[in-house]
Design a protein around this motif. Structure first.
Motif, mmCIF file in Angstrom:
data_model
loop_
_atom_site.group_PDB
_atom_site.id
_atom_site.type_symbol
_atom_site.label_atom_id
_atom_site.label_comp_id
_atom_site.label_asym_id
_atom_site.label_seq_id
_atom_site.Cartn_x
_atom_site.Cartn_y
_atom_site.Cartn_z
ATOM 1 N N THR A 17 1.319 -1.052 -0.116
ATOM 2 C CA THR A 17 -0.031 0.059 -0.003
ATOM 3 C C THR A 17 0.988 1.369 -0.267
ATOM 4 O O THR A 17 2.043 1.287 0.558
ATOM 5 N N ARG A 18 0.209 2.286 -0.236
ATOM 6 C CA ARG A 18 1.078 3.503 -0.446
ATOM 7 C C ARG A 18 -0.077 4.748 0.477
ATOM 8 O O ARG A 18 0.551 5.710 0.227
ATOM 9 N N SER A 19 -0.698 3.826 0.886
ATOM 10 C CA SER A 19 -1.743 4.245 1.869
ATOM 11 C C SER A 19 -1.949 4.673 3.156
ATOM 12 O O SER A 19 -1.056 3.206 3.570
ATOM 13 N N ILE A 20 -1.413 5.605 4.462
ATOM 14 C CA ILE A 20 -1.381 5.092 5.376
ATOM 15 C C ILE A 20 -2.741 5.863 6.068
ATOM 16 O O ILE A 20 -3.052 6.587 5.717
ATOM 17 N N ARG A 21 -2.912 5.032 7.545
ATOM 18 C CA ARG A 21 -4.059 5.089 8.377
ATOM 19 C C ARG A 21 -3.885 6.430 9.695
ATOM 20 O O ARG A 21 -2.754 6.316 10.207
ATOM 21 N N ASP A 22 -4.258 7.440 9.707
ATOM 22 C CA ASP A 22 -3.437 8.432 11.103
ATOM 23 C C ASP A 22 -4.365 7.682 11.806
ATOM 24 O O ASP A 22 -5.120 6.536 11.948
ATOM 25 N N THR A 23 -4.119 8.906 13.296
ATOM 26 C CA THR A 23 -4.803 8.315 14.729
ATOM 27 C C THR A 23 -6.097 7.853 14.629
ATOM 28 O O THR A 23 -6.971 7.647 15.141
ATOM 29 N N LYS A 24 -7.255 8.822 13.988
ATOM 30 C CA LYS A 24 -8.389 8.966 13.616
ATOM 31 C C LYS A 24 -8.931 8.487 12.496
ATOM 32 O O LYS A 24 -10.708 8.040 12.461
ATOM 33 N N GLY A 25 -8.109 7.694 11.912
ATOM 34 C CA GLY A 25 -8.761 6.735 10.534
ATOM 35 C C GLY A 25 -8.560 6.632 9.381
ATOM 36 O O GLY A 25 -9.598 6.710 8.942
ATOM 37 N N ARG A 27 -6.740 7.382 5.477
ATOM 38 C CA ARG A 27 -5.935 8.155 4.875
ATOM 39 C C ARG A 27 -5.378 9.245 4.499
ATOM 40 O O ARG A 27 -6.068 9.835 3.731
ATOM 41 N N HIS A 28 -3.563 8.769 4.110
ATOM 42 C CA HIS A 28 -2.924 9.980 3.981
ATOM 43 C C HIS A 28 -2.325 8.986 2.937
ATOM 44 O O HIS A 28 -2.218 7.865 3.466
ATOM 45 N N PRO A 29 -1.368 9.762 1.614
ATOM 46 C CA PRO A 29 -0.767 9.399 0.933
ATOM 47 C C PRO A 29 0.760 9.180 1.651
ATOM 48 O O PRO A 29 0.906 9.619 2.760
ATOM 49 N N GLY A 30 1.683 7.495 1.855
ATOM 50 C CA GLY A 30 2.296 7.555 2.576
ATOM 51 C C GLY A 30 3.112 6.500 1.892
ATOM 52 O O GLY A 30 3.127 6.173 0.202
ATOM 53 N N PRO A 31 4.334 6.319 1.975
ATOM 54 C CA PRO A 31 5.462 5.636 1.419
ATOM 55 C C PRO A 31 5.468 3.784 2.081
ATOM 56 O O PRO A 31 4.245 3.374 1.773
ATOM 57 N N LEU A 32 6.002 3.780 0.275
ATOM 58 C CA LEU A 32 5.480 1.778 -0.436
ATOM 59 C C LEU A 32 5.312 0.574 0.765
ATOM 60 O O LEU A 32 6.393 0.920 1.511
ATOM 61 N N ALA A 33 4.734 0.142 1.656
ATOM 62 C CA ALA A 33 4.543 -0.432 2.680
ATOM 63 C C ALA A 33 4.211 -2.199 2.144
ATOM 64 O O ALA A 33 2.941 -1.961 1.939
ATOM 65 N N SER A 34 4.083 -3.023 3.134
ATOM 66 C CA SER A 34 3.818 -4.429 3.199
ATOM 67 C C SER A 34 2.664 -4.106 4.180
ATOM 68 O O SER A 34 2.030 -3.538 5.184
ATOM 69 N N ALA A 35 1.545 -4.247 3.304
ATOM 70 C CA ALA A 35 -0.308 -4.763 4.120
ATOM 71 C C ALA A 35 -0.640 -6.391 4.158
ATOM 72 O O ALA A 35 -0.458 -6.725 3.207
#
Lengths: 294, 294
Positions: A17-25, A27-35
């Protein structure tokens, strides 16, 4: 012989994924990460299958084995409305294991199976009056990343990009906590002004910002975007306060849209403000919303 | 220095139960069986502790580590209203991990801790106008076990036993699916008639039966128990249909009670029928209900 549901299986798989969830849920763009994500497959007695992708938390093994999927085996494939009604009734005693988002997985599974069996897309099976619908571009929530959506000017730049890509309608999601400068009435309005100036009058614009503004703050924003000829104002106040939505709708000429999260039954039981149950499949469940509209 | 939250730990322990849950989540008497339950302990920077017992499904490790308990560490013990507001806002993006019953665990934990710190019972900290309240006996749901609550006569027998034990008020939970003879308007009324005849006029009686009757069925039962001088009629119709409750309240002189399961915010936002938010601690969360009542 009517086809009946034979089996349901959950496969959890690794993806990226290239999206990350902040603490309120949000989604924002983020670095490539496994999910991880889950593929759920339903099979009927004729060997037909339906499938749905869902976050793994919706289908944790201990939750789904019994209450969510257990009661489905042996039921007619076409009994989707009866199945959903039974789940909604059982939800009262199992509110966590049968949370709306989990029941929605069953709804989507059965409709996908019915669509696969019939060879027709589900939208057509549901009535299908319109073969085409307009799409709008929908931004992610605002952020504090330079070059992202951290200022009104960056919203304006991005809106110009979207128009260049051919979009004729754009919905803005502005800034939310945990950003320390959110929520901000002034900044939300500045972003709307900047985007309208950037795209001109020919583009439809909508605002879907912070969801817990007070009535007076929501009215300030609503009047501002009404003057900017926005097409609608989405969920600016706590969605359970039906009376606040009724009040705001009476103050504005543009539609006030909601609710999205609380049960579809409730929004449809209350008249007095505009409601777009567009996201029931993701957030509630379509069959129930549909039943209530009748 | 204001005490802050230092740690929260979950201990799952083995216990025994004599109750079983049917497929809809209703509890009935059952043979002695092993079971698990969770004890959650919160500790603050002064070493004070608060505790709550809860079903294990409310505190599964993957759900609580982050969104439910993670944000609490370091927060002032007395910031319970701010903590709950943050959780309710975060619930929008995490509706399963932050289901109402899970947020309720945090609410109960914090209030228990505050009570332990102050040396006062929580009811007194919350206003405590009444040092005593009347208790009523509340039956389990009807069953099909001879000698249990399988017939109107068995309800009558059991009501006589309760009166002999000193109860002056009794609430009946009648028959629900998956019992194949439930729901039944006639049987519910027969049980109410049998109990009124058994206990006489001096005892307060209430009915809390099947929750998905139609308006016309609910009205039949309501008129019957009004004639039997029942004290209230609890949740006879789908709780999200606020308009149905308003309608039924207009037809009857005895109070119609609800809702119990849907968010407290919604019931309190709508006037027009009686509402007893007595079960928010178990089913929703008290702090939110309280905020809305202001």
């Amino acid at each position: 012989m009517t086809a009946v549901i034979d089996a349901i299986e959950v496969q959890v798989f690794d993806t990226e994924t290239r999206s990350i969830r902040d603490t309120k849920g949000h989604r924002h763009p983020g670095p490539l990460a496994s999910a991880q994500e889950a593929l759920v497959t339903i099979r009927d007695s004729d060997g037909a299958v339906g499938r749905v992708l869902t976050p793994t938390r919706n289908v944790r093994e201990d939750a789904v084995a019994g209450p969510l999927f257990g009661a489905l085996i042996g039921k007619p494939v076409l009994s989707v409305e009866a199945v959903l009604r039974d789940l909604v009734i059982a939800q009262r005693g199992n509110p966590v294991d049968l949370a709306d988002r989990r029941i929605a997985v069953v709804d989507e599974l059965l409709w996908d199976l019915i669509g696969q069996r019939s060879g027709e897309p589900v939208w057509r099976l549901l009535g299908g009056a319109q073969p085409r619908i307009r799409a709008y571009a929908s931004t992610m929530c605002g952020d504090d990343t330079p070059g992202g959506l951290s200022t009104p000017e960056e919203y304006a730049d991005y809106a110009r990009t979207l128009v260049a890509q051919g979009y004729s309608a754009i919905k803005l999601h502005t800034w939310f906590p945990p950003l320390d400068f959110a929520p901000s009435v002034a900044r939300d309005i500045e972003a709307c002004v900047a985007v309208r100036e950037a795209v001109g009058d020919g583009i439809d614009l909508m605002l879907d910002g912070f969801h817990w503004y007070s009535r007076s703050d929501a009215l300030k924003i609503g009047r501002a975007i009404q003057d900017l000829d926005f097409r609608w104002f989405e969920e600016p106040m706590d969605e359970v306060s039906i009376s606040s939505y009724r009040w705001l709708s009476e103050q504005l000429e543009i539609p006030v849209i909601g609710p999205e999260i609380i049960s579809g039954g409730i929004c449809l039981a209350v008249t007095g403000y505009a409601s777009v149950p567009s996201t029931f499949c993701a957030l509630g469940h379509r069959t129930r919303a549909d039943s209530r509209q009748r």
